[in-house]
Design a protein around this motif. Structure first.
Motif, PDB file in Angstrom:
ATOM      1  N   PHE A 135      16.387   5.226 -88.270  1.00  0.00           N
ATOM      2  CA  PHE A 135      16.063   3.959 -87.608  1.00  0.00           C
ATOM      3  C   PHE A 135      16.141   2.788 -88.591  1.00  0.00           C
ATOM      4  N   LEU A 136      15.716   3.009 -89.818  1.00  0.00           N
ATOM      5  CA  LEU A 136      15.777   1.948 -90.834  1.00  0.00           C
ATOM      6  C   LEU A 136      17.228   1.564 -91.121  1.00  0.00           C
ATOM      7  N   VAL A 137      18.095   2.563 -91.204  1.00  0.00           N
ATOM      8  CA  VAL A 137      19.513   2.295 -91.458  1.00  0.00           C
ATOM      9  C   VAL A 137      20.124   1.540 -90.277  1.00  0.00           C
ATOM     10  N   ILE A 138      19.870   2.032 -89.063  1.00  0.00           N
ATOM     11  CA  ILE A 138      20.411   1.373 -87.873  1.00  0.00           C
ATOM     12  C   ILE A 138      19.871  -0.046 -87.754  1.00  0.00           C
ATOM     13  N   GLY A 139      18.578  -0.219 -88.021  1.00  0.00           N
ATOM     14  CA  GLY A 139      17.981  -1.548 -87.959  1.00  0.00           C
ATOM     15  C   GLY A 139      18.609  -2.517 -88.933  1.00  0.00           C
ATOM     16  N   ASN A 140      19.028  -1.997 -90.081  1.00  0.00           N
ATOM     17  CA  ASN A 140      19.649  -2.849 -91.095  1.00  0.00           C
ATOM     18  C   ASN A 140      21.038  -3.322 -90.665  1.00  0.00           C
ATOM     19  N   TYR A 141      21.760  -2.465 -89.944  1.00  0.00           N
ATOM     20  CA  TYR A 141      23.137  -2.801 -89.552  1.00  0.00           C
ATOM     21  C   TYR A 141      23.267  -3.338 -88.130  1.00  0.00           C
ATOM     22  N   ARG A 143      23.781 -11.839 -79.796  1.00  0.00           N
ATOM     23  CA  ARG A 143      23.512 -12.094 -81.220  1.00  0.00           C
ATOM     24  C   ARG A 143      22.013 -12.156 -81.501  1.00  0.00           C
ATOM     25  N   LYS A 144      21.297 -12.938 -80.692  1.00  0.00           N
ATOM     26  CA  LYS A 144      19.864 -13.102 -80.915  1.00  0.00           C
ATOM     27  C   LYS A 144      19.101 -11.795 -80.664  1.00  0.00           C
ATOM     28  N   THR A 145      19.512 -11.082 -79.626  1.00  0.00           N
ATOM     29  CA  THR A 145      18.831  -9.824 -79.300  1.00  0.00           C
ATOM     30  C   THR A 145      19.030  -8.793 -80.408  1.00  0.00           C
ATOM     31  N   HIS A 146      20.223  -8.724 -80.967  1.00  0.00           N
ATOM     32  CA  HIS A 146      20.487  -7.741 -82.017  1.00  0.00           C
ATOM     33  C   HIS A 146      19.824  -8.132 -83.337  1.00  0.00           C
ATOM     34  N   ARG A 147      19.699  -9.411 -83.560  1.00  0.00           N
ATOM     35  CA  ARG A 147      18.956  -9.840 -84.752  1.00  0.00           C
ATOM     36  C   ARG A 147      17.487  -9.454 -84.612  1.00  0.00           C
ATOM     37  N   PHE A 148      16.939  -9.671 -83.420  1.00  0.00           N
ATOM     38  CA  PHE A 148      15.555  -9.281 -83.140  1.00  0.00           C
ATOM     39  C   PHE A 148      15.416  -7.753 -83.108  1.00  0.00           C
ATOM     40  N   LEU A 208       9.228   3.875 -76.936  1.00  0.00           N
ATOM     41  CA  LEU A 208       9.117   3.251 -75.615  1.00  0.00           C
ATOM     42  C   LEU A 208       8.753   1.776 -75.741  1.00  0.00           C
ATOM     43  N   ILE A 209       7.786   1.474 -76.597  1.00  0.00           N
ATOM     44  CA  ILE A 209       7.378   0.079 -76.809  1.00  0.00           C
ATOM     45  C   ILE A 209       8.545  -0.734 -77.366  1.00  0.00           C
ATOM     46  N   GLY A 210       9.272  -0.148 -78.319  1.00  0.00           N
ATOM     47  CA  GLY A 210      10.414  -0.850 -78.914  1.00  0.00           C
ATOM     48  C   GLY A 210      11.488  -1.167 -77.888  1.00  0.00           C
ATOM     49  N   VAL A 211      11.786  -0.200 -77.011  1.00  0.00           N
ATOM     50  CA  VAL A 211      12.804  -0.399 -75.966  1.00  0.00           C
ATOM     51  C   VAL A 211      12.375  -1.498 -74.999  1.00  0.00           C
ATOM     52  N   VAL A 212      11.113  -1.433 -74.548  1.00  0.00           N
ATOM     53  CA  VAL A 212      10.614  -2.419 -73.584  1.00  0.00           C
ATOM     54  C   VAL A 212      10.602  -3.817 -74.194  1.00  0.00           C
ATOM     55  N   ILE A 213      10.110  -3.942 -75.409  1.00  0.00           N
ATOM     56  CA  ILE A 213      10.046  -5.250 -76.075  1.00  0.00           C
ATOM     57  C   ILE A 213      11.437  -5.842 -76.239  1.00  0.00           C
ATOM     58  N   THR A 214      12.383  -5.013 -76.671  1.00  0.00           N
ATOM     59  CA  THR A 214      13.747  -5.500 -76.903  1.00  0.00           C
ATOM     60  C   THR A 214      14.415  -5.933 -75.598  1.00  0.00           C
ATOM     61  N   MET A 215      14.224  -5.161 -74.541  1.00  0.00           N
ATOM     62  CA  MET A 215      14.810  -5.515 -73.247  1.00  0.00           C
ATOM     63  C   MET A 215      14.206  -6.810 -72.703  1.00  0.00           C
ATOM     64  N   LEU A 216      12.889  -6.937 -72.817  1.00  0.00           N
ATOM     65  CA  LEU A 216      12.232  -8.165 -72.349  1.00  0.00           C
ATOM     66  C   LEU A 216      12.700  -9.369 -73.154  1.00  0.00           C
ATOM     67  N   TYR A 217      12.873  -9.169 -74.454  1.00  0.00           N
ATOM     68  CA  TYR A 217      13.332 -10.262 -75.310  1.00  0.00           C
ATOM     69  C   TYR A 217      14.722 -10.730 -74.876  1.00  0.00           C
ATOM     70  N   SER A 218      15.624  -9.766 -74.612  1.00  0.00           N
ATOM     71  CA  SER A 218      16.974 -10.152 -74.211  1.00  0.00           C
ATOM     72  C   SER A 218      16.955 -10.896 -72.874  1.00  0.00           C
ATOM     73  N   CYS A 263      26.369  -5.934 -85.407  1.00  0.00           N
ATOM     74  CA  CYS A 263      27.180  -5.451 -84.287  1.00  0.00           C
ATOM     75  C   CYS A 263      27.632  -6.611 -83.400  1.00  0.00           C
ATOM     76  N   LYS A 264      28.879  -6.578 -83.026  1.00  0.00           N
ATOM     77  CA  LYS A 264      29.441  -7.589 -82.130  1.00  0.00           C
ATOM     78  C   LYS A 264      29.475  -7.040 -80.700  1.00  0.00           C
ATOM     79  N   PRO A 265      29.593  -7.918 -79.718  1.00  0.00           N
ATOM     80  CA  PRO A 265      29.561  -7.469 -78.320  1.00  0.00           C
ATOM     81  C   PRO A 265      30.553  -6.352 -78.006  1.00  0.00           C
TER      82      PRO A 265
END
Length: 211
Positions: A123-129, A154-159, A191-201, A133-135
């Protein structure tokens, strides 16, 4: 071709490890752990075919995806990140194969007690890269809102990259939690990470579109 060398070596080493160990493995081997306790068994043939098959299948899939994606031209813009994410996933699968083989041979490796650490590092590696990621339609945080607007993507992936890093840290730290809690901790934070990220987008999309 150079970008395939590491993956081919990992897969080759995995197959070689199974071949060398095969005569010494029992007919039934442990293939799954939960909280450091074995809760899944398989015949050594099914164990080998499934584990090696998943590894090879994942590698093939990750190489086919950029060729069939309607936005395939974007993969060139984050090719290094995509390659590193691919390597990381394959390395985790390699560790999983070695762990199963070693356990079948009678070795008590700490890996099966610290699987959360390995997933946390992934997760740390994926979070760093992730922010690089482009669309596209296969890799990254693909919600209706990120796929419909490049700025939202762009904003969602940065977050999302920051979220993945936090999740990775929590997962790494969960190795110190009681064994009975580990699975619940991992499932909860994911689960919390998925929900937060989806709501943010969604909220970024509303802001961008001025809805």
């Amino acid at each position: 071709m150079k970008k395939h060398i590491f993956a081919i070596i990992l897969i080759g080493m995995t197959i070689l490890a199974w071949i060398i160990s095969w005569p010494h493995l029992p007919n039934t081997i442990a293939t799954h752990w939960s909280g450091g306790t074995v809760d899944g068994y398989s015949s050594k043939l099914n164990g080998m075919l499934s584990m090696v098959g998943v590894m090879i299948g994942t590698y093939i899939l990750l190489n086919v995806v950029p060729k069939i994606d309607p936005k395939k031209e974007n993969y060139r813009k984050f090719s290094k990140s995509f390659t590193m994410i691919t390597y990381s996933i394959l390395f985790v699968l390699f560790i999983g194969n070695i762990d199963i083989i070693a356990t079948g041979l009678g070795y008590d490796l700490p890996i099966n007690r610290f699987s959360e650490l390995i997933v946390g590092i992934l997760f740390l590696v994926i979070g760093n890269y992730l922010p690089q990621c482009k669309p596209n339609f296969f890799v990254g945080i693909r919600t209706p809102w990120t796929l419909s607007n490049e700025e939202v993507w762009r904003k969602t992936h940065r977050f999302g990259g920051k979220v993945f890093i936090v999740l990775g840290i929590i997962m790494c730290g969960s190795i110190f939690a009681p064994a009975a809690w580990k699975s619940y901790i991992v499932l909860t934070v994911v689960l919390i990470g998925v929900v937060i990220t989806m709501l943010y987008s969604y909220f970024v999309y509303k802001k961008e579109m001025k809805i």
